[in-house]
Design a protein around this motif. Structure first.
Motif, PDB file in Angstrom:
ATOM      1  N   LEU A 192       0.858  -1.232   0.000  1.00 19.82           N
ATOM      2  CA  LEU A 192      -0.134   0.107   0.026  1.00 19.82           C
ATOM      3  C   LEU A 192       0.796   1.265  -0.144  1.00 19.82           C
ATOM      4  N   CYS A 193       1.956   1.278   0.669  1.00 17.11           N
ATOM      5  CA  CYS A 193       2.674   2.334   0.777  1.00 17.11           C
ATOM      6  C   CYS A 193       3.599   2.743  -0.566  1.00 17.11           C
ATOM      7  N   TRP A 195       2.131   1.618  -3.467  1.00 14.26           N
ATOM      8  CA  TRP A 195       1.012   2.165  -4.330  1.00 14.26           C
ATOM      9  C   TRP A 195       1.007   3.584  -4.128  1.00 14.26           C
ATOM     10  N   ILE A 339      -5.513   3.348   5.121  1.00 20.11           N
ATOM     11  CA  ILE A 339      -4.266   2.866   4.757  1.00 20.11           C
ATOM     12  C   ILE A 339      -3.417   3.175   5.793  1.00 20.11           C
TER      13      ILE A 339
END
Length: 511
Positions: A192-193, A195, A339
């Motif tokens: 996620l980071c 992304w 997130i």
């Protein structure tokens, strides 16, 4: 950091899932066989992912991205020795521990060298793990303080008690399955980071590779004055060369997979030798990409902050702020709601997966190698199970107290303490096991010659590094190589002593 309601929901859901895993497996823990090795029924993929969770700590989450952000990929180099170590572990070390339903790594030492060497190995492991637990919990508390508005004492006590509770009640079942969950959460957090970073760049991932590649950020090189400098590939004991870093990496990985109870306990918990080997391959093909991915995250952050001016990022690159602050800073300032909560959970998972394994392993070694073997043999299994849980609880308390002490100590004190204890207690263990695995030479007397020689050597290097010896008597090599040399001394002195005694017996006149 101010977490949104969604972030708190995600974080609390993760913590609740971990706690429920501990509660669920508490019902199964009716014997030491279950509490220590989970009934020896785990499949390879579970063992492999739990090994990933155990070996990936806050170093992966904080230090790898920090190093790649500020410098290049040189930190990744020692990891490339892992495949060689795992091949040896799978086909040489593993079969020894799978024989005879072993539970502890140090049972092998008694079979090979006698009970006194087993006690030494067990005590060295326990003391080293207590130091490691305090340090990891203290580092976890620093991360918690950067992410949440709590005091150091609250962060240490709360995190320590939480990990201790599910580990004490759940045993190795809870440790392994929470490690699997924590590995998944850690991977998701990193993905996620990346992304978020890639989505914020016009050229996406291609831009990361183009700009970072042009700047030399992917190089296995040292970083000086904003430029990569090629490393020396020669052999040297006076400087850190690439070849020597690979040898250090190989030494560390061989130590991990030959004599570390955290790893050996998973060998023993597998349902078969085949499944244990499968777990090693799962670990290899998961851990190496994970470490590379977190290095890539740091490189991507460097590209990101080239286009998003930020005072903290500039301070890190200029050496005015610690590089390890870049990840918490990015989480708090740039991640969207929801997130951020998952990434905070990943940060906690990175440390918790190391803490729970060590707590359970110390409890196992204390009971199997010391209490049941020497202090109270012949008691009922239920008695040993109660003692195991009591020891795990005591280890949790000691871990918290140690972390509180470290919080009040200076950075130099922390560094000196860890260096001294790890060097003294961990020195030579690989050499001792290699002597046992690859040679029939030697008994307890030969092993103790090697152990004492290694202790004298490491004590000498520690005294010299702390300025307690005249300069002329200090070690003439880089202290980075103390462990490598110590293991060689253990192996050579132990083997040499065994051959000398054997030769003396052959030439002794008959009485």
């Amino acid at each position: 950091m101010t977490l949104s309601v969604l972030d708190w929901a995600v974080l609390l859901a993760y913590l609740l899932a971990v706690l429920l895993i501990g509660v669920y497996f508490a019902r199964r823990n009716t014997s030491t066989e279950e509490y220590f090795v989970g009934g020896r029924r785990f499949k390879g993929w579970v063992i492999g992912l739990s090994l990933v969770g155990t070996s990936i700590s806050s170093i992966t989450f904080l230090a790898y991205p920090a190093d790649a952000f500020k410098t290049a990929w040189l930190r990744y180099l020692p990891n490339l020795a892992l495949p060689v170590a795992l091949v040896l572990a799978a086909f040489v070390f593993l079969p020894f521990f799978r024989r005879g339903n072993m539970t502890s790594a140090y049972e092998f030492l008694e079979l090979r060298f006698g009970p006194s060497v087993r006690v030494y190995g067990a005590l060295a492991f326990i003391i080293a793990q207590l130091v490691r637990l305090a340090m990891i919990l203290w580092l976890l508390s620093l991360l918690v303080q950067q992410l949440l508005p709590v005091s150091p004492t609250v962060a240490i006590v709360a995190a320590g008690l939480f990990v201790g509770v599910y580990t004490v009640i759940g045993g190795i079942d809870a440790v392994i399955w929470t490690d699997v969950l924590q590995t998944v959460v850690l991977l998701m957090g990193g993905i996620l980071c990346v992304w978020v970073v890639v989505d914020a760049l016009p050229g996406g991932l291609t831009q990361v590779f183009q700009e970072a590649g042009a700047a030399g950020k992917f190089a296995l090189a040292e970083w000086q004055d904003g430029q990569p400098r090629p490393v020396n590939w020669g052999f040297s004991l006076s400087e850190k060369t690439a070849t020597m870093m690979l040898l250090i990496g190989l030494t560390n990985w061989l130590t991990e997979y030959s004599s570390n109870q955290n790893t050996v306990q998973r060998y023993c918990a597998s349902r078969s030798t085949r499944e244990a080997r499968r777990g090693l391959w799962v670990y290899l093909f998961t851990a190496l990409p994970t470490w590379a991915f977190y290095m890539l995250l740091g490189t991507a952050l460097w590209v990101f902050f080239q286009h998003h001016q930020d005072q903290m990022a500039q301070a890190v690159l200029a050496g005015e702020a610690r590089a390890e602050t870049i990840m918490p800073w990015f989480i708090t300032r740039y991640l969207p709601s929801g997130i951020a909560g998952l990434v905070v959970a990943a940060a906690l998972a990175a440390a918790m997966s190391s803490l729970d394994s060590s707590i359970n392993s110390v409890s196992t070694v204390s009971v199997v190698d010391l209490y049941r073997r020497h202090l109270r043999p012949g008691a009922s299994d239920q008695h040993y199970l109660r003692v195991a849980k009591s020891i795990a609880s005591g280890v949790t308390v000691a871990m918290i107290l140690g972390a509180l002490w470290l919080n009040g100590a200076s950075t130099s004190t922390l560094q000196d303490t860890s260096t001294i204890l790890v060097s003294l207690l961990g020195g030579g263990m690989l050499g001792l096991y290699l002597l046992g695995f690859f040679s029939h030479q030697g008994n307890a007397r030969a092993a103790w010659c090697g152990i004492l020689a290694t202790l004298v050597f490491t004590g000498w290097t520690v005294l010299g590094s702390n300025g307690l010896l005249p300069t002329a008597l200090s070690a003439p090599f880089d202290l980075y190589y103390t462990g490598l040399i110590g293991n060689l001394i253990m192996l050579l002195v132990g083997y040499g002593a065994a051959r000398l005694w054997q030769s003396a017996r052959r030439t002794a006149p008959a009485s």
